[in-house]
Design a protein around this motif. Structure first.
Motif, PDB file in Angstrom:
ATOM      1  N   ARG A   8       0.863  -1.187   0.000  1.00 10.75           N
ATOM      2  CA  ARG A   8       0.000   0.000   0.000  1.00 10.75           C
ATOM      3  C   ARG A   8       0.894   1.229   0.000  1.00 10.75           C
ATOM      4  NH1 ARG A   8      -3.306   0.836   4.699  1.00 10.75           N
ATOM      5  NH2 ARG A   8      -1.642  -0.207   5.872  1.00 10.75           N
ATOM      6  N   VAL A   9       0.771   2.065  -1.032  1.00  6.88           N
ATOM      7  CA  VAL A   9       1.570   3.288  -1.086  1.00  6.88           C
ATOM      8  C   VAL A   9       0.879   4.343  -0.233  1.00  6.88           C
ATOM      9  CG1 VAL A   9       2.620   5.043  -2.543  1.00  6.88           C
ATOM     10  CG2 VAL A   9       2.402   2.692  -3.387  1.00  6.88           C
ATOM     11  N   LEU A  10       1.509   4.664   0.903  1.00 11.61           N
ATOM     12  CA  LEU A  10       0.902   5.563   1.879  1.00 11.61           C
ATOM     13  C   LEU A  10       1.365   7.002   1.733  1.00 11.61           C
ATOM     14  CD1 LEU A  10       1.229   3.268   5.014  1.00 11.61           C
ATOM     15  CD2 LEU A  10      -0.767   3.570   3.533  1.00 11.61           C
ATOM     16  N   ALA A  11       2.536   7.211   1.094  1.00 15.03           N
ATOM     17  CA  ALA A  11       3.059   8.574   0.999  1.00 15.03           C
ATOM     18  C   ALA A  11       4.011   8.679  -0.184  1.00 15.03           C
ATOM     19  CB  ALA A  11       3.781   8.961   2.285  1.00 15.03           C
ATOM     20  N   LEU A  12       4.084   9.891  -0.742  1.00 15.33           N
ATOM     21  CA  LEU A  12       5.034  10.234  -1.787  1.00 15.33           C
ATOM     22  C   LEU A  12       5.712  11.525  -1.373  1.00 15.33           C
ATOM     23  CD1 LEU A  12       6.331   9.941  -4.587  1.00 15.33           C
ATOM     24  CD2 LEU A  12       4.343  11.123  -5.540  1.00 15.33           C
ATOM     25  N   ALA A  13       7.045  11.494  -1.313  1.00 10.18           N
ATOM     26  CA  ALA A  13       7.798  12.653  -0.837  1.00 10.18           C
ATOM     27  C   ALA A  13       8.867  13.059  -1.837  1.00 10.18           C
ATOM     28  CB  ALA A  13       8.446  12.340   0.517  1.00 10.18           C
ATOM     29  N   ASP A  14       9.241  14.339  -1.780  1.00  7.64           N
ATOM     30  CA  ASP A  14      10.277  14.858  -2.657  1.00  7.64           C
ATOM     31  C   ASP A  14      10.774  16.163  -2.040  1.00  7.64           C
ATOM     32  OD1 ASP A  14      11.055  14.350  -5.856  1.00  7.64           O
ATOM     33  OD2 ASP A  14      11.366  16.413  -5.182  1.00  7.64           O
ATOM     34  N   ILE A  15      12.026  16.545  -2.325  1.00  6.47           N
ATOM     35  CA  ILE A  15      12.485  17.845  -1.841  1.00  6.47           C
ATOM     36  C   ILE A  15      11.669  18.958  -2.490  1.00  6.47           C
ATOM     37  CG2 ILE A  15      14.815  17.118  -1.213  1.00  6.47           C
ATOM     38  CD1 ILE A  15      15.764  18.213  -3.897  1.00  6.47           C
ATOM     39  N   ASP A  16      11.132  18.689  -3.675  1.00  7.82           N
ATOM     40  CA  ASP A  16      10.175  19.593  -4.315  1.00  7.82           C
ATOM     41  C   ASP A  16       8.782  19.109  -3.909  1.00  7.82           C
ATOM     42  OD1 ASP A  16       8.450  20.979  -5.967  1.00  7.82           O
ATOM     43  OD2 ASP A  16       9.696  20.779  -7.755  1.00  7.82           O
ATOM     44  N   GLU A  17       8.257  19.665  -2.827  1.00  7.46           N
ATOM     45  CA  GLU A  17       7.007  19.158  -2.267  1.00  7.46           C
ATOM     46  C   GLU A  17       5.819  19.400  -3.201  1.00  7.46           C
ATOM     47  OE1 GLU A  17       6.301  20.020   1.865  1.00  7.46           O
ATOM     48  OE2 GLU A  17       8.441  19.942   2.352  1.00  7.46           O
ATOM     49  N   ALA A  18       5.881  20.438  -3.997  1.00 10.28           N
ATOM     50  CA  ALA A  18       4.791  20.685  -4.948  1.00 10.28           C
ATOM     51  C   ALA A  18       4.745  19.585  -5.996  1.00 10.28           C
ATOM     52  CB  ALA A  18       4.978  22.047  -5.610  1.00 10.28           C
ATOM     53  N   ARG A  19       5.914  19.156  -6.463  1.00  7.01           N
ATOM     54  CA  ARG A  19       5.956  18.057  -7.423  1.00  7.01           C
ATOM     55  C   ARG A  19       5.422  16.777  -6.798  1.00  7.01           C
ATOM     56  NH1 ARG A  19      11.492  16.270 -10.506  1.00  7.01           N
ATOM     57  NH2 ARG A  19      12.155  15.808  -8.362  1.00  7.01           N
ATOM     58  N   ALA A  20       5.776  16.531  -5.548  1.00  2.37           N
ATOM     59  CA  ALA A  20       5.271  15.345  -4.858  1.00  2.37           C
ATOM     60  C   ALA A  20       3.760  15.404  -4.718  1.00  2.37           C
ATOM     61  CB  ALA A  20       5.927  15.215  -3.479  1.00  2.37           C
ATOM     62  N   ALA A  21       3.236  16.570  -4.384  1.00  2.00           N
ATOM     63  CA  ALA A  21       1.787  16.714  -4.198  1.00  2.00           C
ATOM     64  C   ALA A  21       1.045  16.463  -5.503  1.00  2.00           C
ATOM     65  CB  ALA A  21       1.471  18.107  -3.662  1.00  2.00           C
ATOM     66  N   GLN A  22       1.588  16.975  -6.607  1.00  2.00           N
ATOM     67  CA  GLN A  22       0.931  16.779  -7.903  1.00  2.00           C
ATOM     68  C   GLN A  22       0.884  15.291  -8.266  1.00  2.00           C
ATOM     69  OE1 GLN A  22       2.578  19.044 -11.138  1.00  2.00           O
ATOM     70  NE2 GLN A  22       1.456  17.912 -12.698  1.00  2.00           N
ATOM     71  N   ALA A  23       2.005  14.606  -8.117  1.00  2.00           N
ATOM     72  CA  ALA A  23       2.044  13.184  -8.460  1.00  2.00           C
ATOM     73  C   ALA A  23       1.185  12.361  -7.516  1.00  2.00           C
ATOM     74  CB  ALA A  23       3.485  12.684  -8.439  1.00  2.00           C
ATOM     75  N   ALA A  24       1.190  12.717  -6.244  1.00  2.00           N
ATOM     76  CA  ALA A  24       0.354  12.001  -5.280  1.00  2.00           C
ATOM     77  C   ALA A  24      -1.114  12.107  -5.663  1.00  2.00           C
ATOM     78  CB  ALA A  24       0.587  12.548  -3.875  1.00  2.00           C
ATOM     79  N   GLY A  25      -1.521  13.286  -6.088  1.00  2.00           N
ATOM     80  CA  GLY A  25      -2.901  13.456  -6.510  1.00  2.00           C
ATOM     81  C   GLY A  25      -3.244  12.612  -7.721  1.00  2.00           C
ATOM     82  N   GLU A  26      -2.311  12.489  -8.652  1.00  2.00           N
ATOM     83  CA  GLU A  26      -2.553  11.707  -9.867  1.00  2.00           C
ATOM     84  C   GLU A  26      -2.754  10.226  -9.556  1.00  2.00           C
ATOM     85  OE1 GLU A  26       0.716  12.424 -12.448  1.00  2.00           O
ATOM     86  OE2 GLU A  26       0.265  14.560 -12.710  1.00  2.00           O
ATOM     87  N   TYR A  27      -2.088   9.735  -8.508  1.00  2.00           N
ATOM     88  CA  TYR A  27      -2.142   8.302  -8.210  1.00  2.00           C
ATOM     89  C   TYR A  27      -2.969   7.981  -6.962  1.00  2.00           C
ATOM     90  CZ  TYR A  27       1.351   7.575 -11.812  1.00  2.00           C
ATOM     91  OH  TYR A  27       2.008   7.513 -13.020  1.00  2.00           O
ATOM     92  N   GLY A  28      -3.683   8.965  -6.445  1.00  2.00           N
ATOM     93  CA  GLY A  28      -4.564   8.713  -5.320  1.00  2.00           C
ATOM     94  C   GLY A  28      -3.847   8.406  -4.021  1.00  2.00           C
ATOM     95  N   ILE A  29      -2.669   8.983  -3.822  1.00  2.00           N
ATOM     96  CA  ILE A  29      -1.893   8.775  -2.593  1.00  2.00           C
ATOM     97  C   ILE A  29      -2.245   9.879  -1.618  1.00  2.00           C
ATOM     98  CG2 ILE A  29       0.442   8.617  -1.646  1.00  2.00           C
ATOM     99  CD1 ILE A  29       1.315   7.738  -4.501  1.00  2.00           C
ATOM    100  N   GLU A  30      -2.614   9.508  -0.413  1.00  2.00           N
ATOM    101  CA  GLU A  30      -3.184  10.471   0.530  1.00  2.00           C
ATOM    102  C   GLU A  30      -2.175  11.472   1.068  1.00  2.00           C
ATOM    103  OE1 GLU A  30      -5.375   8.643   3.643  1.00  2.00           O
ATOM    104  OE2 GLU A  30      -6.769   7.611   2.297  1.00  2.00           O
ATOM    105  N   VAL A  31      -0.932  11.054   1.291  1.00  2.00           N
ATOM    106  CA  VAL A  31       0.045  11.915   1.961  1.00  2.00           C
ATOM    107  C   VAL A  31       1.169  12.264   0.996  1.00  2.00           C
ATOM    108  CG1 VAL A  31       1.709  12.108   3.849  1.00  2.00           C
ATOM    109  CG2 VAL A  31      -0.463  10.916   4.212  1.00  2.00           C
ATOM    110  N   SER A  32       1.523  13.542   0.938  1.00  2.00           N
ATOM    111  CA  SER A  32       2.715  13.984   0.218  1.00  2.00           C
ATOM    112  C   SER A  32       3.419  15.010   1.091  1.00  2.00           C
ATOM    113  CB  SER A  32       2.350  14.585  -1.141  1.00  2.00           C
ATOM    114  OG  SER A  32       1.641  15.802  -0.968  1.00  2.00           O
ATOM    115  N   GLY A  33       4.687  15.262   0.750  1.00  2.00           N
ATOM    116  CA  GLY A  33       5.441  16.226   1.540  1.00  2.00           C
ATOM    117  C   GLY A  33       6.911  15.934   1.468  1.00  2.00           C
TER     118      GLY A  33
END
Length: 366
Positions: free
Chosen positions: A31-56
Motif C-alpha cells: 500500500r503506497v501511503l506517501a510520496l515525498a520529494d524535496i520539491d514538495e509541490a511536485r510530490a503533491a501533484q504526483a500524489a494526486g494523480e495516483y490517489g496517494i493520501e500523503v505527500s510532503g
C-alpha cells in the motif's frame, strides 16, 4: 509479526517514479501511503494523480508509523543519504540503482541496516522478469551445457537526447557504467555467480555535452566520468565475460549472451522484463526462440518480493547484498580504468534464488 499488505512510502517524484507509482499502487501486497520529494509541490501533484493520501518531505513520510518500506527513487548522489535516514527512522529500504555512489557509502547502508535488524533491497529488479528468469532456468538446466563465457554491450549516444535534465548522468556515480551497468552485471551475476576480478579501460570523448530536449535544450553541461568503458570480468566459478558500457556509440546496441559447451543463449535486454530469449546450437544458421515464463509486470516487483519476505521471514532476491556486489564490481572497473591493473573483487555472494514460475505480483498473498 505484522500481517496484511506492507505500507510503502516513495521518496523521489522524478522521471523514474511514474513506472513505480503505476505498479505499486496496483499491486495488492503493498500500500503506497506517501510520496515525498524535496520539491514538495511536485510530490503533491504526483500524489494526486495516483490517489496517494500523503505527500510532503521525506521526513513527513518517515514519520508515518504504518510505513514499513521506503522506496528510494532519488538521484544517485542522494541514495546513501536517504537510505541511512530511512533506516535510522526504523524503516526497511528498497532503492534505485546504484546502492550508493561509492563502496564506502554502500557498506555504510548495509552496516546500518544490520545493526538495526532491517532489510535493504536494491534495483534493478528486471532480472526477476520472465525473460531473465527463463534464461537463468535454462542455464541451470544445462541447456547450453557448461557455461564458458559471456558477452554484454550497452551502446548508445547517451540520455541527453531524450532526458530533460541529463547532467546527473555524467557525474561521479553515473556514466554508462554506473547508470546502465547494474542491469547487465546483475543479470550476469544472477546467472554465473559472483565476480572475482576485473580489468578495464575507459575514455571520456567530450568534456561537455548538450541538452537535447525540454526547456533546457541547447544548454551545455560538464562530463566528469568516462563515457566509454570496456571491461573483462572473471567469475569465481571460472567463467569470463567481456562487457562494454558506452554513451559514445551511434549504433544503438543491447547485447547479453552466455556461451556454453553445447550452445549460446541470447538473453533479452536486461533493462526489460520480457523476451525474446534465443538459443543457437553448433551448426545452426539461425537463432531459435525459447518460451519464457514468469511475470512481466515491471518495476516494483522487487519491492513486492521484499514485502512478502518481510511477512514470511525469508530472504528477498533484489537484495542489498546483491546491489553491494554489483557496486563493488563497478568500483573495481573504475579503479582498473584509472590504474591499468587487474582488480580483485570479494566473491562471497550467493546467487539469488530463482522466482517460482507462477509468482505474480498482481495476486494478493498477504
Amino acid at each position: 509479526m505484522s500481517t496484511g499488505p506492507v505500507g510503502v512510502a516513495i521518496i523521489g517524484a522524478g522521471n523514474i517514479s511514474g513506472q513505480y507509482l503505476g505498479n505499486l499502487t496496483e499491486f495488492p501486497d503493498v500500500r503506497v501511503l506517501a510520496l515525498a520529494d524535496i520539491d514538495e509541490a511536485r510530490a503533491a501533484q504526483a500524489a494526486g494523480e495516483y490517489g496517494i493520501e500523503v505527500s510532503g518531505s521525506p521526513q513527513d513520510a518517515f514519520a508515518i508509523p504504518e510505513v514499513e518500506i521506503v522506496v528510494n527513487l532519488t538521484i544517485p548522489a542522494a541514495h546513501a543519504e536517504v537510505a541511512l535516514a530511512a533506516l535510522r527512522a526504523g524503516k526497511h529500504v528498497y532503492g534505485e540503482k546504484p546502492l550508493a555512489l561509492d563502496v564506502a557509502g554502500g557498506r555504510a547502508v548495509l552496516a546500518e541496516a544490520a545493526e538495526r535488524g532491517l532489510k535493504v533491497g536494491n534495483a534493478p529488479d528486471t532480472f526477476l522478469g520472465a525473460g531473465i528468469q527463463s534464461a537463468l532456468r535454462a542455464v541451470a538446466a544445462g541447456v547450453i551445457g557448461e557455461p564458458v563465457a559471456a558477452t554484454s554491450a550497452l551502446e548508445s549516444m547517451g540520455p541527453e537526447g531524450w532526458h530533460p535534465n541529463p547532467a546527473f548522468f555524467y557525474v561521479e556515480g553515473a556514466g554508462p557504467l554506473f547508470d546502465m551497468g547494474p542491469y547487465y552485471l546483475t543479470a550476469l551475476v544472477a546467472a554465473l555467480g559472483p565476480v572475482s576480478s576485473v580489468a578495464a579501460t575507459g575514455r571520456k570523448s567530450r568534456t561537455t555535452r548538450v541538452v537535447g530536449s525540454g526547456p533546457n535544450a541547447g544548454a551545455t553541461f560538464p562530463v566528469e566520468v568516462p563515457t566509454h568503458v570496456s571491461a573483462l570480468l572473471e567469475f569465481a566459478g571460472g567463467c569470463g565475460a567481456s562487457s562494454t558500457f558506452s554513451f559514445d556509440s551511434p549504433a544503438f546496441k543491447r547485447v547479453l549472451e552466455i556461451g556454453g559447451t553445447e550452445a549460446t543463449l541470447a538473453l533479452p535486454d536486461p533493462n526489460t522484463f520480457g523476451g525474446p530469449l534465443l538459443l543457437r546450437k553448433p551448426g545452426e544458421e539461425e537463432w531459435s526462440e525459447l518460451p519464457i515464463e514468469g511475470t512481466e509486470a515491471g518495476r516494483g516487483i522487487g519491492v513486492v518480493d521484499m514485502a512478502r519476505a518481510l511477512r514470511s521471514g525469508t530472504g528477498h532476491r533484489a537484495s542489498g547484498e546483491l546491489g553491494m556486489h554489483v557496486l563493488d564490481v563497478m568500483a573495481a572497473i573504475s579503479n582498473s580504468v584509472a590504474d591499468g591493473a587487474f582488480q580483485k573483487v570479494a566473491a562471497d555472494l550467493r546467487k539469488p534464488e530463482p522466482l517460482p514460475v507462477a509468482w505474480d505480483p498482481r495476486e494478493a498473498t498477504l
